[in-house]
Design a protein around this motif. Structure first.
Motif, PDB file in Angstrom:
ATOM      1  N   TYR A 393       0.830  -1.205   0.000  1.00  0.00           N
ATOM      2  CA  TYR A 393       0.000   0.000   0.000  1.00  0.00           C
ATOM      3  C   TYR A 393       0.870   1.264   0.000  1.00  0.00           C
ATOM      4  CZ  TYR A 393      -4.573  -2.202   0.807  1.00  0.00           C
ATOM      5  OH  TYR A 393      -5.749  -2.915   0.675  1.00  0.00           O
ATOM      6  N   PHE A 394       2.102   1.135   0.460  1.00  0.00           N
ATOM      7  CA  PHE A 394       2.997   2.290   0.556  1.00  0.00           C
ATOM      8  C   PHE A 394       4.000   2.353  -0.595  1.00  0.00           C
ATOM      9  CE2 PHE A 394       1.702   1.054   4.839  1.00  0.00           C
ATOM     10  CZ  PHE A 394       1.120   2.235   5.275  1.00  0.00           C
ATOM     11  N   PHE A 395       3.846   1.461  -1.576  1.00  0.00           N
ATOM     12  CA  PHE A 395       4.766   1.428  -2.715  1.00  0.00           C
ATOM     13  C   PHE A 395       4.008   1.678  -4.017  1.00  0.00           C
ATOM     14  CE2 PHE A 395       7.369  -0.823   0.345  1.00  0.00           C
ATOM     15  CZ  PHE A 395       8.677  -0.498  -0.021  1.00  0.00           C
ATOM     16  N   ALA A 396       4.671   2.349  -4.938  1.00  0.00           N
ATOM     17  CA  ALA A 396       4.113   2.547  -6.277  1.00  0.00           C
ATOM     18  C   ALA A 396       4.918   1.775  -7.311  1.00  0.00           C
ATOM     19  CB  ALA A 396       4.104   4.032  -6.640  1.00  0.00           C
ATOM     20  N   SER A 397       5.770   0.876  -6.843  1.00  0.00           N
ATOM     21  CA  SER A 397       6.621   0.102  -7.739  1.00  0.00           C
ATOM     22  C   SER A 397       6.883  -1.260  -7.115  1.00  0.00           C
ATOM     23  CB  SER A 397       7.958   0.826  -7.975  1.00  0.00           C
ATOM     24  OG  SER A 397       8.931  -0.046  -8.507  1.00  0.00           O
ATOM     25  N   THR A 398       6.551  -2.323  -7.840  1.00  0.00           N
ATOM     26  CA  THR A 398       6.860  -3.661  -7.341  1.00  0.00           C
ATOM     27  C   THR A 398       8.368  -3.868  -7.297  1.00  0.00           C
ATOM     28  OG1 THR A 398       6.560  -4.517  -9.589  1.00  0.00           O
ATOM     29  CG2 THR A 398       4.710  -4.735  -8.085  1.00  0.00           C
ATOM     30  N   THR A 399       9.073  -3.291  -8.259  1.00  0.00           N
ATOM     31  CA  THR A 399      10.528  -3.430  -8.278  1.00  0.00           C
ATOM     32  C   THR A 399      11.157  -2.839  -7.022  1.00  0.00           C
ATOM     33  OG1 THR A 399      10.528  -3.296 -10.692  1.00  0.00           O
ATOM     34  CG2 THR A 399      12.625  -2.906  -9.575  1.00  0.00           C
ATOM     35  N   ALA A 400      10.725  -1.628  -6.650  1.00  0.00           N
ATOM     36  CA  ALA A 400      11.260  -0.992  -5.446  1.00  0.00           C
ATOM     37  C   ALA A 400      10.923  -1.813  -4.209  1.00  0.00           C
ATOM     38  CB  ALA A 400      10.699   0.419  -5.321  1.00  0.00           C
ATOM     39  N   SER A 436      -2.488  -6.094  -7.035  1.00  0.00           N
ATOM     40  CA  SER A 436      -3.951  -5.955  -7.079  1.00  0.00           C
ATOM     41  C   SER A 436      -4.469  -4.831  -6.186  1.00  0.00           C
ATOM     42  CB  SER A 436      -4.612  -7.269  -6.646  1.00  0.00           C
ATOM     43  OG  SER A 436      -4.342  -7.532  -5.267  1.00  0.00           O
ATOM     44  N   LEU A 437      -3.671  -4.362  -5.215  1.00  0.00           N
ATOM     45  CA  LEU A 437      -4.204  -3.566  -4.112  1.00  0.00           C
ATOM     46  C   LEU A 437      -4.695  -2.173  -4.488  1.00  0.00           C
ATOM     47  CD1 LEU A 437      -1.658  -4.545  -1.301  1.00  0.00           C
ATOM     48  CD2 LEU A 437      -4.046  -5.264  -1.514  1.00  0.00           C
ATOM     49  N   THR A 438      -3.894  -1.397  -5.208  1.00  0.00           N
ATOM     50  CA  THR A 438      -4.199   0.030  -5.382  1.00  0.00           C
ATOM     51  C   THR A 438      -4.176   0.452  -6.845  1.00  0.00           C
ATOM     52  OG1 THR A 438      -1.891   0.759  -5.237  1.00  0.00           O
ATOM     53  CG2 THR A 438      -3.083   0.470  -3.157  1.00  0.00           C
ATOM     54  N   HIS A 439      -4.562   1.707  -7.062  1.00  0.00           N
ATOM     55  CA  HIS A 439      -4.571   2.250  -8.428  1.00  0.00           C
ATOM     56  C   HIS A 439      -3.206   2.808  -8.821  1.00  0.00           C
ATOM     57  CE1 HIS A 439      -5.248   5.602  -5.735  1.00  0.00           C
ATOM     58  NE2 HIS A 439      -5.035   6.467  -6.706  1.00  0.00           N
ATOM     59  N   TYR A 440      -2.204   2.611  -7.947  1.00  0.00           N
ATOM     60  CA  TYR A 440      -0.842   3.044  -8.269  1.00  0.00           C
ATOM     61  C   TYR A 440       0.160   1.928  -8.016  1.00  0.00           C
ATOM     62  CZ  TYR A 440      -1.114   3.748  -3.179  1.00  0.00           C
ATOM     63  OH  TYR A 440      -1.326   3.568  -1.841  1.00  0.00           O
ATOM     64  N   ALA A 441      -0.315   0.690  -7.849  1.00  0.00           N
ATOM     65  CA  ALA A 441       0.528  -0.416  -7.404  1.00  0.00           C
ATOM     66  C   ALA A 441       1.571  -0.840  -8.425  1.00  0.00           C
ATOM     67  CB  ALA A 441      -0.338  -1.615  -7.027  1.00  0.00           C
ATOM     68  N   THR A 442       1.298  -0.640  -9.706  1.00  0.00           N
ATOM     69  CA  THR A 442       2.205  -1.032 -10.777  1.00  0.00           C
ATOM     70  C   THR A 442       1.856  -0.217 -12.008  1.00  0.00           C
ATOM     71  OG1 THR A 442       3.092  -2.933 -12.020  1.00  0.00           O
ATOM     72  CG2 THR A 442       0.721  -2.917 -11.589  1.00  0.00           C
ATOM     73  N   GLY A 443       2.654  -0.328 -13.050  1.00  0.00           N
ATOM     74  CA  GLY A 443       2.447   0.511 -14.234  1.00  0.00           C
ATOM     75  C   GLY A 443       1.115   0.291 -14.931  1.00  0.00           C
ATOM     76  N   TRP A 460     -10.266   0.023  -4.805  1.00  0.00           N
ATOM     77  CA  TRP A 460      -9.622  -0.408  -3.565  1.00  0.00           C
ATOM     78  C   TRP A 460     -10.386  -1.543  -2.894  1.00  0.00           C
ATOM     79  CZ3 TRP A 460      -5.839   2.342  -0.104  1.00  0.00           C
ATOM     80  CH2 TRP A 460      -4.964   3.138  -0.860  1.00  0.00           C
ATOM     81  N   ILE A 461     -11.714  -1.494  -2.931  1.00  0.00           N
ATOM     82  CA  ILE A 461     -12.515  -2.575  -2.353  1.00  0.00           C
ATOM     83  C   ILE A 461     -12.240  -3.880  -3.088  1.00  0.00           C
ATOM     84  CG2 ILE A 461     -14.859  -3.482  -2.082  1.00  0.00           C
ATOM     85  CD1 ILE A 461     -15.761  -0.590  -1.535  1.00  0.00           C
ATOM     86  N   MET A 462     -12.293  -3.823  -4.422  1.00  0.00           N
ATOM     87  CA  MET A 462     -12.057  -5.031  -5.216  1.00  0.00           C
ATOM     88  C   MET A 462     -10.626  -5.514  -5.049  1.00  0.00           C
ATOM     89  SD  MET A 462     -14.095  -6.846  -7.089  1.00  0.00           S
ATOM     90  CE  MET A 462     -13.453  -8.345  -6.358  1.00  0.00           C
ATOM     91  N   GLY A 463      -9.690  -4.570  -4.935  1.00  0.00           N
ATOM     92  CA  GLY A 463      -8.290  -4.931  -4.759  1.00  0.00           C
ATOM     93  C   GLY A 463      -8.062  -5.703  -3.473  1.00  0.00           C
ATOM     94  N   PHE A 464      -8.691  -5.253  -2.386  1.00  0.00           N
ATOM     95  CA  PHE A 464      -8.520  -5.936  -1.109  1.00  0.00           C
ATOM     96  C   PHE A 464      -9.164  -7.316  -1.148  1.00  0.00           C
ATOM     97  CE2 PHE A 464      -9.858  -6.918   3.279  1.00  0.00           C
ATOM     98  CZ  PHE A 464      -8.599  -6.943   3.878  1.00  0.00           C
ATOM     99  N   ILE A 465     -10.360  -7.419  -1.734  1.00  0.00           N
ATOM    100  CA  ILE A 465     -11.037  -8.715  -1.826  1.00  0.00           C
ATOM    101  C   ILE A 465     -10.208  -9.697  -2.640  1.00  0.00           C
ATOM    102  CG2 ILE A 465     -13.057  -9.911  -2.788  1.00  0.00           C
ATOM    103  CD1 ILE A 465     -14.680  -7.376  -2.093  1.00  0.00           C
TER     104      ILE A 465
END
Length: 488
Positions: A393-400, A436-443, A460-465
């Protein structure tokens, strides 16, 4: 605000954080000064990536420069620059770079669109059928598309939008709920799953292979075939569930779509028969999959095994010789060369953090904090994976995220008694599923979210589910499957 090529506020913050760790935070007992200084550079780099201070490739160049100049890995200037550039010798990095170039052929020849429209022509009579068609299209092209953003956002998403528009479903007209809202969610939530299914389905996966090998002294070396076989069953179960779960939570207004199949067939008719380029691409894909899966070695013996990266170079060579891709196409594939540069820098820093003992120290801290509760290794792994996953939730890059946390959490799990391959496969899956979590989770997420079909709340609801569903499948179905395969 930008000054030159730098975003000022996050830039100043990342520099300040680096300087604070370097100069003011006491070096913990059991950690060398060089390891602590490299950690300062590493943290500053990751924070700069998260804050998008500069393009990631430019940040990688700065990181390489700082490692070479400061000598944190080697007291010798010549040794320091050699260490700083060592990431470029990693064959897995070149595997991803070359595979990205190969995937350019999907767009150039139109094969990606043909695959998408073909599945829609077969399954498109119901809205949920279109969802499965998008899912199958993703699955087919995932092994040879190392950019999940290019796959989900650049190939599948335009097809999804054209289908939604053909039914009069658009954000501009306030008709997203007709069908576009549902298809956009399916479009997105399949992407993390296919990314988790193949080493070559998203750029950071080879880094995970490298980190696992480093942590186990190369006793656990995950091949392309091992990864694909391990992810096959949990991946297929997740793919089967995604359209159903989304349909149950956010059902589309239009449930029957008899025209979608006809629309897809008309698109295929417009494309005509398969072109020369498409046929060559199909042949190259088949060749890559056979060699990556190790079929020649299984049939004729170990002496016929071919290195995974060498196979990627073979595929590109065939495309160049046949003229499907030109050298100009290779030079223009900026994302491939960008990936090689930033990936090399991050792999280099992660490697030396491990060599200098920092990862071992941090994993010991995590391990000791969990150990005090006297839990079994199974429960400990659940806690480790959950923390690792939801910190995204605190990252905008899976690589990072992977670069910052994977090695330490993997080492902590090993120390707590988890079977090495089981733990590695579970964390590897989580590393993609957390998209899947957020609208900034990956490119891919800002592309699909930016099309306007889904509100942030619904996203966000669908991402958490879906995070709960996917983690449960990977942990339970995957764990049992890996037991059957003898992986633990």
């Amino acid at each position: 605000m930008k000054v030159g090529g730098v975003k000022l506020v996050p830039g100043v913050f990342s520099i300040g954080l680096t300087a604070s760790i370097w100069f003011f935070v006491p070096v913990p007992e059991g950690v060398s000064v060089n390891a602590w200084h490299l950690l300062a550079l590493f943290v500053g780099t990751v924070v700069a990536i998260i804050g998008k201070v500069m393009p990631i490739g430019a940040l990688a160049i700065l990181a390489i420069t700082l490692v070479a100049i400061t000598g944190v890995t080697n007291d010798s200037p010549s040794g320091a620059i050699k260490d700083a550039l060592s990431g470029f010798s990693n064959s897995l990095i070149w595997l991803i770079g070359i595979a990205i170039v190969i995937s350019r052929g999907l767009a150039k020849t139109g094969l990606g669109n043909r695959i998408g429209y073909y599945f829609i022509s077969l399954f498109g009579k119901k809205t949920i059928g279109i969802g499965y068609a998008l899912a199958l299209s993703e699955l087919v092209i995932a092994p040879v598309t190392p950019s999940n953003t290019a796959r989900g956002g650049g190939i599948i998403h335009p097809i999804m939008k054209s289908i939604a528009n053909s039914f009069g479903s658009s954000p501009e007209e306030g008709t997203s709920r007709k069908i576009g809202h549902y298809l956009a969610l399916v479009n997105y939530h399949i992407n993390p799953i296919t990314s988790a299914m193949f080493i070559t389905a998203t750029a950071p996966n080879p880094l995970i292979v490298k980190l696992i090998a480093d942590a186990t002294g190369a006793s656990i070396s995950i091949s392309w075939g091992t990864w694909a076989l391990a992810a096959l069953l949990p991946g297929l179960v997740c793919i089967a569930l995604v359209p159903l779960v989304i349909y149950a939570i956010y059902p589309p207004e239009i449930k029957s779509t008899p025209d979608a199949s006809g629309y897809a067939k008309s698109k295929l008719a417009d494309m005509g028969v398969m072109s020369y380029g498409e046929k060559v691409m199909v042949a190259v894909f088949a060749l890559l999959l056979l060699l990556w899966a190790g079929v020649p070695a299984m049939l004729f013996g170990a002496e016929f095994a071919v290195n995974t990266t060498a196979v990627a170079f073979l595929g590109l060579s065939v495309l160049l010789v046949t003229g499907v891709l030109s050298w100009e196409d290779v030079l223009k594939e900026k994302s491939a060369w960008d990936t090689v540069v930033w990936f090399s820098a991050l792999v280099m820093m992660a490697t030396f953090l491990n060599k200098l003992g920092l990862v071992h120290w941090f994993s010991t801290v995590v391990q000791s904090n969990i150990e005090q509760f006297h839990l079994s290794w199974g429960v400990s792994v659940v806690i480790l994976v959950a923390v690792y996953f939801y910190v995204h939730y605190f990252f905008a890059s899976t690589t990072a995220h992977i670069t910052a946390m994977f090695a330490a959490f993997y080492a902590a799990g090993l120390a707590l008694g988890a079977p090495p391959l089981y733990l590695g496969l579970l964390l590897a899956g989580a590393s993609s599923l957390m998209m899947s979590l957020t609208h900034y989770a990956t490119g891919t997420s800002p592309i699909i979210f930016g099309s306007g079909y889904v509100s942030m709340e619904d996203w966000w609801i669908m991402g958490f589910i879906m995070s709960l569903v996917n983690l449960a499948v990977w942990g339970i179905v995957g764990g049992l499957w890996w037991k059957v395969l003898g992986y633990w």
